[in-house]
Structures are given as C-alpha cells and as structure tokens.
Scaffold this motif. Sequence first.
Motif, PDB file in Angstrom:
ATOM      1  N   GLY A  54       3.517  37.274   0.912  1.00 41.76           N
ATOM      2  CA  GLY A  54       3.531  35.966   0.254  1.00 41.76           C
ATOM      3  C   GLY A  54       4.176  34.905   1.116  1.00 41.76           C
ATOM      4  O   GLY A  54       3.778  34.677   2.254  1.00 41.76           O
ATOM      5  N   SER A  55       5.216  34.284   0.595  1.00 41.11           N
ATOM      6  CA  SER A  55       5.878  33.192   1.309  1.00 41.11           C
ATOM      7  C   SER A  55       7.006  33.712   2.204  1.00 41.11           C
ATOM      8  O   SER A  55       7.829  32.936   2.664  1.00 41.11           O
ATOM      9  N   ALA A  56       7.054  35.015   2.454  1.00 41.59           N
ATOM     10  CA  ALA A  56       8.059  35.643   3.331  1.00 41.59           C
ATOM     11  C   ALA A  56       9.480  35.447   2.822  1.00 41.59           C
ATOM     12  O   ALA A  56      10.394  35.164   3.587  1.00 41.59           O
ATOM     13  N   ALA A  57       9.650  35.555   1.517  1.00 47.16           N
ATOM     14  CA  ALA A  57      10.982  35.471   0.927  1.00 47.16           C
ATOM     15  C   ALA A  57      11.521  36.885   0.784  1.00 47.16           C
ATOM     16  O   ALA A  57      11.064  37.652  -0.052  1.00 47.16           O
ATOM     17  N   VAL A  58      12.473  37.238   1.654  1.00 44.14           N
ATOM     18  CA  VAL A  58      13.008  38.596   1.663  1.00 44.14           C
ATOM     19  C   VAL A  58      14.346  38.611   0.919  1.00 44.14           C
ATOM     20  O   VAL A  58      15.269  37.895   1.291  1.00 44.14           O
ATOM     21  N   VAL A  59      14.413  39.400  -0.135  1.00 37.84           N
ATOM     22  CA  VAL A  59      15.669  39.543  -0.862  1.00 37.84           C
ATOM     23  C   VAL A  59      16.134  40.984  -0.678  1.00 37.84           C
ATOM     24  O   VAL A  59      15.398  41.929  -0.985  1.00 37.84           O
ATOM     25  N   VAL A  60      17.346  41.148  -0.139  1.00 42.46           N
ATOM     26  CA  VAL A  60      17.844  42.477   0.205  1.00 42.46           C
ATOM     27  C   VAL A  60      18.773  42.999  -0.897  1.00 42.46           C
ATOM     28  O   VAL A  60      19.738  42.335  -1.268  1.00 42.46           O
ATOM     29  N   LEU A  61      18.456  44.180  -1.421  1.00 44.97           N
ATOM     30  CA  LEU A  61      19.292  44.807  -2.445  1.00 44.97           C
ATOM     31  C   LEU A  61      20.086  45.948  -1.802  1.00 44.97           C
ATOM     32  O   LEU A  61      19.608  46.601  -0.875  1.00 44.97           O
ATOM     33  N   SER A  62      21.274  46.194  -2.319  1.00 48.93           N
ATOM     34  CA  SER A  62      22.098  47.258  -1.749  1.00 48.93           C
ATOM     35  C   SER A  62      22.332  48.362  -2.775  1.00 48.93           C
ATOM     36  O   SER A  62      21.836  48.293  -3.901  1.00 48.93           O
ATOM     37  N   ASP A  63      23.115  49.356  -2.357  1.00 46.30           N
ATOM     38  CA  ASP A  63      23.400  50.471  -3.251  1.00 46.30           C
ATOM     39  C   ASP A  63      24.186  50.031  -4.491  1.00 46.30           C
ATOM     40  O   ASP A  63      24.350  50.810  -5.428  1.00 46.30           O
ATOM     41  N   LYS A  64      24.678  48.792  -4.485  1.00 43.38           N
ATOM     42  CA  LYS A  64      25.386  48.275  -5.660  1.00 43.38           C
ATOM     43  C   LYS A  64      24.400  47.707  -6.693  1.00 43.38           C
ATOM     44  O   LYS A  64      24.809  47.300  -7.774  1.00 43.38           O
ATOM     45  N   ASP A  65      23.118  47.624  -6.323  1.00 39.73           N
ATOM     46  CA  ASP A  65      22.116  47.015  -7.205  1.00 39.73           C
ATOM     47  C   ASP A  65      21.132  48.058  -7.715  1.00 39.73           C
ATOM     48  O   ASP A  65      21.040  49.149  -7.186  1.00 39.73           O
ATOM     49  N   LYS A  66      20.400  47.655  -8.742  1.00 37.30           N
ATOM     50  CA  LYS A  66      19.352  48.507  -9.294  1.00 37.30           C
ATOM     51  C   LYS A  66      18.015  47.794  -9.148  1.00 37.30           C
ATOM     52  O   LYS A  66      17.881  46.631  -9.520  1.00 37.30           O
ATOM     53  N   ALA A  67      17.024  48.525  -8.623  1.00 40.15           N
ATOM     54  CA  ALA A  67      15.698  47.932  -8.478  1.00 40.15           C
ATOM     55  C   ALA A  67      15.086  47.615  -9.842  1.00 40.15           C
ATOM     56  O   ALA A  67      14.408  46.606 -10.015  1.00 40.15           O
ATOM     57  N   SER A  68      15.346  48.491 -10.817  1.00 44.12           N
ATOM     58  CA  SER A  68      14.756  48.267 -12.138  1.00 44.12           C
ATOM     59  C   SER A  68      15.335  47.010 -12.788  1.00 44.12           C
ATOM     60  O   SER A  68      14.629  46.260 -13.453  1.00 44.12           O
ATOM     61  N   LYS A  69      16.632  46.779 -12.570  1.00 54.02           N
ATOM     62  CA  LYS A  69      17.254  45.571 -13.130  1.00 54.02           C
ATOM     63  C   LYS A  69      16.663  44.325 -12.484  1.00 54.02           C
ATOM     64  O   LYS A  69      16.409  43.319 -13.146  1.00 54.02           O
ATOM     65  N   ALA A  70      16.442  44.415 -11.170  1.00 52.99           N
ATOM     66  CA  ALA A  70      15.818  43.289 -10.464  1.00 52.99           C
ATOM     67  C   ALA A  70      14.427  43.037 -11.032  1.00 52.99           C
ATOM     68  O   ALA A  70      14.031  41.895 -11.270  1.00 52.99           O
ATOM     69  N   ALA A  71      13.673  44.116 -11.286  1.00 57.70           N
ATOM     70  CA  ALA A  71      12.313  43.976 -11.807  1.00 57.70           C
ATOM     71  C   ALA A  71      12.312  43.298 -13.179  1.00 57.70           C
ATOM     72  O   ALA A  71      11.429  42.484 -13.476  1.00 57.70           O
ATOM     73  N   VAL A  72      13.295  43.617 -14.002  1.00 56.22           N
ATOM     74  CA  VAL A  72      13.383  42.975 -15.325  1.00 56.22           C
ATOM     75  C   VAL A  72      13.637  41.487 -15.152  1.00 56.22           C
ATOM     76  O   VAL A  72      12.999  40.648 -15.803  1.00 56.22           O
ATOM     77  N   ASN A  73      14.552  41.148 -14.241  1.00 56.28           N
ATOM     78  CA  ASN A  73      14.841  39.736 -13.966  1.00 56.28           C
ATOM     79  C   ASN A  73      13.569  39.005 -13.542  1.00 56.28           C
ATOM     80  O   ASN A  73      13.285  37.899 -14.002  1.00 56.28           O
TER      81      ASN A  73
END
Lengths: 78, 556
Positions: free
Chosen positions: B465-484
């Motif tokens: 897409g527009s090359a917007a890279v958002v980096v998640l770490s071990d402190k984050d949850k992919a599923s929570k990001a997906a809900v957001n």
Amino acid sequence: MERASDQQVAMMPIEFKLNGQTVVGRPDEKIIETAKKHGVAIPHLCHGGNQRSDGNCRACVVEIKGERWLRRRWCSSC
Amino acid sequence: MQARTRPIPKGRAVDPKALEQVRALLEEGRRRSGVAPLARDMLIENLHLINDRHGHLPAALLAALAQEMRLPLAEVYEVATFYHHFEVVKEGETPPPPLTVRVCDSIACELAGAQELLKGIAAAKGHRVVPAPCVGRCEVAPCVVVGENPIARASVSAVKAAIAEKQTACPQPAYVDFAQYSKQGGYQLIRDCLDGKHKREDLTKLMEDSGLRGLGGAGFPAGRKWRLVAAEPEPRLMAVNIDEGEPGTFKDRWFLERDPHRFFEGMLVAAWCAGVGEIFIYLRDEYAGCRAVLEKELAALKKAAPIPLPPIHLRRGAGAYICGEESAMIESIEGKRGMPRLRPPYVAQIGLFGRPTLEHNMETVFWVREIIEKGPQWFASQGRNGRRGLRSFSVSGRVKKPGVHIAPAGITLLELIQEYCGGMLDGHELYAYLPGGASGGILPSSKADVPLDFDTLQPHGCFIGSAAVVVLSDKDKASKAAVNLMKFFHDESCGKCTPCRVGTAKAVTLMQEAKWDQPLLQELSQAMMDASICGLGQAAPNPALTVMKYFPNEVS
C-alpha cells in the motif's frame, strides 16, 4: 463484403459463457437480464421496473473469468 | 380555481439574520480564495467557513446556506453530517465547547498509550475530548491535537498546559520556499517543457522506463496513467490526492513540510504531459500546517508564475478516511459525500465533473523532477532483491528511530529496522509488523525477510500500500492490533455498500470475543472481499485474516 459501421458493431449480439453454458446477450442488456432469459435467477433488490440500479447491496455481484484482477467481480444489474 | 396555498412555507423557514451572516461569510471566503462561492462543488468549502467561525454548524445557518446555494436542505445536511470535522447543532441543542481536543487512537498511538491519555485528559467547560482516527503523526506517537495544534509524544500534563495556554494553532514548519526553490534551479524543468526542449512523448516514455508507480497504494504505473488520460478527449482535469488517512502513513505530510514546490513542479509536468487544463489539490483537514504552507506557496507561485499556469484549486477535506479512495475523493471535490463510485467507467475516462481525470497521489508527482533530472535509470537502478525504485517508508511503532525513511524498494523489514530505524526499542523484541498500514495485513517476525514492495507481499496475504510500516514487539498482541484496525474500518466505512457497512460491524463484534469464530469470520471476510465496491471494504478483512493465518494461538 462491406464492413459494419461502428454503430452496427455496437448493436451486435455478444456471446459469452454463463456457468459453462454458451449464451447470447444484447449490448444494451444487463448481465442479470441475459441470465434471466437463460433461466439463471441472480438475487437482487433494486433492479427491475422503474427502479434505478444502484449497485449498493451487492447481492447481484457476479464473477467474471478472464477480467483483470482489479474488477473481477461486477454488479450484474448496473 | 384558486390554488391552495400553505399558511407557512414547507420546511425550515430561513431566518433573515442567519441569511445575512451566511452571505457575509461567503463574501469573506470569496475575497480570500477568489472563487465564486455559489457553485455546487463549493459546498464543503462553505461549510468550513461556517464551522471555522462557530466551531459547529448551527441548523439555522445550514438552512440559509441551502437557500443561498439553491440546494435542497437535505443535500446540505447529508454532506454536513457525513464528515467527522463538521458537527450539526439543531435548534434547541447545546453546541459543543469551542475547543475540540482530538486524541489519536489509531494503531501507532494506541501502542504508545492513547487510551491512558483519553482517560487522563478530562473534558471541561471550555473543551471536549474525543478519540480521533489517525492524524498522520505516527512518528511522534502518541499524538493529541488541541484545536489544530498537534502535541508530539503527548502527556496528560503537556496537553493540559496547551489547553490552559490556548495554544491551538499548528506551528509552521521550516521549508524550502518559492524564492529558495527557484534559486536552486526550480521550475526550470517545466519552463523547458513549455519552451519545446522536452517532448510530451519523451517524458511519458521516461516515466514508464523509470518504473515509477502510484505511491498512494494501488501502484498503477505513472507513465501509463499519463498516456491513458492524454488519449481521452479534452477538457481533461487533474486531481492530486493528499488525503493521507491510512493509519501509519505520514510521508505526504513529511514531504510537504519540507519541499512543497518540488510537488508543484512535478504536478505541473504531469499535467502538461497529460494535457490537463485545470488542477484540483485535495488536502486532508487534519493537516492544518500543510494547508497554511500550500496556501502561502501557491499564492507565491501564482504571483511570480514562471510559466502560464492552469487554474489550480486547493480543496480541503473534512475528516473522512474514505476520501483517500480515488472516486470518493472526486465526489468530495464536487462537494458531495465521499462515497466511491462504481467502476467502470474509470476516473481516467469519466472522473471529476464527468471529465477524464488524471489522479495522482502527492508523492508520485513529487518524484517527477528528480527522476527526469537524474534519468530513469537512476531511479530504476535503486532497489534490492530484484526490485526497482525507491520507497518512502513511514515507520512507526517499537523502533528507536521512527519516521519517514527513503529506502530501496524490496528492502526487508529486518534491513529497514537495522539500517534505517536504529534497531528495536530497548527491551522490545520484534514480534509482528504491518507492512502497509491498516489495510495491508499483519505479518509475523518470521516473515521479516520478505522484500517489501508492490506484488511481493500478495503471496503472504498482505500488500505494501502506502508503505506504512508499524512494528509490533513482544509486548504487543497482533489480535489486539487487528481489533483496533477493524474498529477503524467500521468507523470509516462510508455506508454505501452492504458488505462493507455491515461486514465491518459484524467483524468487530466477532473479533472482540476471546476466542474468534474463525470459520464464520473467514466466510464474512470472503463476502467483503468479493462484493465491496472499493478498496476499504475489500481490504478491511486483511488484518483479521492474517492474524488467523499467522497468530492462531492468540485467538483460539
């Protein structure tokens, strides 16, 4: 033999395959109408009578094989 | 027989005082912009005039505006209520406080603690606090916008101080202005074009050879677009898309805040090659700083025009992600609700005001001057892993140096983090990343060695897409990001087509369960991808699908 004029070409019947069966439609006909003539009922809400086809409910969307990936799925009543 | 007349006219009667106020405001707008305010497509601009003055849209003024513009009130109302930045206040309703504090709660700011800010900054008599979709400042997350003033790396105390001291204006960036740009050889290219030193065909061919693709997200080859539009009948129009609303993306703002004239020149060259007679620039309302820059520099350009300029209009969005979609943006420029059109016909054939339209993302034309000066080979030779060109990555999230990084196309995430972003934040380990903003899907750290470019991520269920890279770490949850992200799509769905309007709402509900109903979510996603009219609905399921594919343990 004389060449057909652009206008004549625009009115020529179009042959295509519908669920594997070869059908012939008119250029001024919607896919949904050609399908109905050939006994295939495509679900729809807005099409028919004096209704304007809006293409918003998307119930009548059909898949076109060989079409570019971007627009592989078309609204059959628009 | 005498016709029966109504004792009082139908609908809202127009208050003469309101009419007077509206007329004065329109006159003021006309003096400032020099454009006749009564044309249909000026509706959103006119609503801004009222909204800027009052902080909201009083119903009495809407009725007066409708009469003045000879529009049905319903049409004015539907537009006014479509956009986030307008608030209609009906008779007897309490108007909102004069100051609005917008707390960005999109993905990058959410990771940085937007929810705590929302809780911490309480509404008071003079201001209200509302959550807002991405404000395009993800490199300084969390960001809170007080009026029009963006507070970088916001804390509750910093925001409260800004409110107390009434710091509500957007600070001006330092940028290359007209005089400076001209001194550095600016506008020589477009002069050469008009002097016959370049041929349209040559430049179009050059763009095709360079491999420059549309940088708004779809990646349509720029040169081919010029050719297509040039083949359509005149008059042809151009529309430049700066409605940068994709969460995580802020490259367009970054470029505009530094070198606005490079964009203008590229735009003029593209317009010349495609034979365009009139240009519309559509800027998102969140970018108040960019708006001031563009207004000022456009005026400077027009005043000392290096060439006879086509009419150039700067139009202001009003808070709607969907207007980044090309046909929705065209609707919005025409002064309507930003709802995508059915295609075909394509905008290159029937676009703005029914005319063939060359539509470009801002960054695409920003590159034009440099590519022509340095040659197509220079641009094409950049790139890694067999890819061509440069990409402007908007990097945010858990890295040391978030920001816009201009890197070779085809770079991998690992290389991007190591070479450009100064590594991961201390104490954070790479867990997952979004390669293309909210709609590009989520990839696990095991896919951090995939080249990032158009077409390379499709096999993995993602896109750049527009090359917007958002980096998640071990402190984050992919599923929570997906809900957001899904909540964002739900809020921003324009409501035109059923699969997207209903699908995003249903998906949010399904995804808020601790254990996702995966077969149902798969089926829903398929329907949305198959049948939605535009990219919003077609791409909205990507985060959910990729979480189920790569992070199944989080949701089952």
